[in-house]
Design a protein around this motif. Structure first.
Motif, short mmCIF file in Angstrom:
data_model
loop_
_atom_site.label_atom_id
_atom_site.label_comp_id
_atom_site.label_asym_id
_atom_site.label_seq_id
_atom_site.Cartn_x
_atom_site.Cartn_y
_atom_site.Cartn_z
N LEU A 155 0.84 -1.20 0.00
CA LEU A 155 0.00 0.00 0.00
C LEU A 155 0.87 1.25 0.00
CD1 LEU A 155 -2.78 -0.66 2.69
CD2 LEU A 155 -3.17 -0.11 0.28
N PRO A 156 0.47 2.27 -0.72
CA PRO A 156 1.19 3.54 -0.62
C PRO A 156 0.91 4.19 0.72
CG PRO A 156 -0.78 3.80 -1.97
CD PRO A 156 -0.66 2.33 -1.67
N ASP A 157 1.97 4.67 1.39
CA ASP A 157 1.80 5.35 2.68
C ASP A 157 0.92 4.50 3.60
OD1 ASP A 157 1.99 7.25 4.64
OD2 ASP A 157 0.73 8.74 3.62
N HIS A 158 1.30 3.23 3.77
CA HIS A 158 0.40 2.25 4.37
C HIS A 158 -0.03 2.58 5.79
CE1 HIS A 158 4.33 0.71 5.78
NE2 HIS A 158 3.65 0.27 6.82
N GLU A 159 0.87 3.16 6.60
CA GLU A 159 0.47 3.44 7.98
C GLU A 159 -0.67 4.45 8.02
OE1 GLU A 159 2.57 5.83 11.46
OE2 GLU A 159 3.38 3.78 11.33
N ARG A 160 -0.53 5.54 7.28
CA ARG A 160 -1.59 6.55 7.25
C ARG A 160 -2.88 5.98 6.71
NH1 ARG A 160 -3.91 9.39 3.53
NH2 ARG A 160 -2.41 8.67 1.97
N VAL A 161 -2.79 5.25 5.61
CA VAL A 161 -3.99 4.67 4.97
C VAL A 161 -4.72 3.75 5.94
CG1 VAL A 161 -4.75 3.06 3.19
CG2 VAL A 161 -3.15 4.89 2.61
N LEU A 190 -23.07 -0.09 6.67
CA LEU A 190 -22.46 1.10 6.09
C LEU A 190 -20.95 1.09 6.27
CD1 LEU A 190 -22.71 3.92 4.82
CD2 LEU A 190 -23.11 4.83 7.13
N GLY A 191 -20.49 0.57 7.40
CA GLY A 191 -19.05 0.50 7.65
C GLY A 191 -18.33 -0.32 6.60
N ALA A 192 -18.88 -1.47 6.25
CA ALA A 192 -18.26 -2.30 5.22
C ALA A 192 -18.24 -1.59 3.87
CB ALA A 192 -19.00 -3.64 5.11
N ARG A 193 -19.34 -0.92 3.53
CA ARG A 193 -19.39 -0.19 2.25
C ARG A 193 -18.39 0.96 2.25
NH1 ARG A 193 -24.97 -0.49 3.16
NH2 ARG A 193 -25.19 1.77 3.27
N LEU A 194 -18.28 1.63 3.38
CA LEU A 194 -17.33 2.74 3.48
C LEU A 194 -15.90 2.26 3.24
CD1 LEU A 194 -17.24 5.55 6.11
CD2 LEU A 194 -15.22 4.11 5.82
N LEU A 195 -15.53 1.14 3.84
CA LEU A 195 -14.18 0.61 3.68
C LEU A 195 -13.90 0.23 2.23
CD1 LEU A 195 -13.90 -1.55 6.91
CD2 LEU A 195 -12.52 0.46 6.37
N ARG A 196 -14.88 -0.40 1.58
CA ARG A 196 -14.67 -0.77 0.17
C ARG A 196 -14.51 0.46 -0.71
NH1 ARG A 196 -14.68 -5.89 -0.77
NH2 ARG A 196 -15.74 -7.38 0.60
N ALA A 197 -15.32 1.47 -0.46
CA ALA A 197 -15.22 2.70 -1.25
C ALA A 197 -13.89 3.41 -0.99
CB ALA A 197 -16.40 3.63 -0.92
N TYR A 198 -13.47 3.41 0.24
CA TYR A 198 -12.22 4.08 0.63
C TYR A 198 -11.02 3.45 -0.07
CZ TYR A 198 -8.30 5.29 3.76
OH TYR A 198 -7.11 5.70 4.28
N PHE A 199 -10.91 2.12 -0.01
CA PHE A 199 -9.77 1.47 -0.65
C PHE A 199 -9.85 1.52 -2.16
CE2 PHE A 199 -9.16 -0.20 3.62
CZ PHE A 199 -7.78 -0.10 3.74
N ALA A 200 -11.06 1.50 -2.71
CA ALA A 200 -11.20 1.64 -4.15
C ALA A 200 -10.71 3.01 -4.62
CB ALA A 200 -12.66 1.43 -4.56
N GLU A 201 -10.96 4.03 -3.80
CA GLU A 201 -10.52 5.39 -4.13
C GLU A 201 -9.01 5.49 -4.08
OE1 GLU A 201 -10.58 9.46 -4.97
OE2 GLU A 201 -12.21 7.99 -5.10
N ILE A 202 -8.37 4.78 -3.13
CA ILE A 202 -6.92 4.91 -2.95
C ILE A 202 -6.15 4.08 -3.97
CG2 ILE A 202 -5.03 4.31 -1.37
CD1 ILE A 202 -6.89 5.09 0.91
#
Length: 206
Positions: A155-161, A190-202
């Motif tokens: 992961l890029p900048d994995h600790e922050r991500v 919603l939490g699961a959807r948020l995580l998927r959207a977050y990692f998809a964005e990154i």
């Protein structure tokens, strides 16, 4: 003594006292919250002299940090089991998959392990922000190691991500449990959807 532990038990009796102190800390934290927690009450609940507590721990923060590390070890072991179980039919292919898996296991352990959320303290009121950050950083490191060992790309900048993912998902789980003992299913989903959207964005969906 950076972790708040003065010394670790070498003998069986000492190890039993050590674990009883952590168990008592978890029970009192779950019952009364962080602000009401005292080392004297932990020792009393554990049935050991207060001096024994200070032989092992540097005080309240040391107890809490070590309890958090014990909880993280439970989470780490369970995630490893789930990763092995899913190798065949539903392998973890992306960081989003891995994050949701950790989220699901965190939720399950919250329901079965006393004061499991001591790992981030978001259920226990005010606490030293530096201590919270140390614990969350350790969790991020362990989760990153698990993900890379499972074959996920760096992961890029994995600790922050990962710290962002941990903080966001913990906050949603806390919110979900403010209105329902077992958690509001809509907020949990919603939490699961948020995580998927977050990692998809990154890093993209693949």
């Amino acid at each position: 003594m950076a972790d708040g532990v003065r010394r670790r038990p070498a003998q069986r009796r000492s190890a039993e006292h050590f674990e009883r102190l952590l168990d008592a800390c978890a029970e009192l934290l779950a019952e009364h919250g962080f602000e009401a927690l005292t080392t004297r009450e932990v020792a009393r609940r554990a049935g050991v002299p207060i001096g024994t507590l200070y032989q092992f721990f540097d005080g309240k923060s040391g107890l809490l940090y070590e309890l958090a590390m014990r909880n993280l070890a439970i989470l780490d072991a369970r995630v490893r089991e789930r990763l092995a179980e899913r190798e065949g039919d539903r392998p973890v292919r992306t960081w989003a998959d891995a994050a949701v898996l950790v989220y699901e296991e965190s939720l399950a352990l919250r329901r079965t392990v006393t004061a499991f959320f001591v790992a981030d303290f978001r259920d226990t009121g005010a606490i030293d922000a530096g201590l919270v950050r140390r614990i969350d950083t350790e969790m991020a490191a362990r989760m990153y190691e698990l993900g890379t060992k499972a074959g996920l790309a760096p992961l890029p900048d994995h600790e922050r991500v990962l710290l962002v993912a941990i903080t966001a998902s913990d906050g949603l789980l806390r919110l979900a449990h403010q209105t329902a003992e077992d958690g509001d299913p809509a907020v949990i989903a919603l939490g699961a959807r948020l995580l998927r959207a977050y990692f998809a964005e990154i890093i993209g969906p693949k």
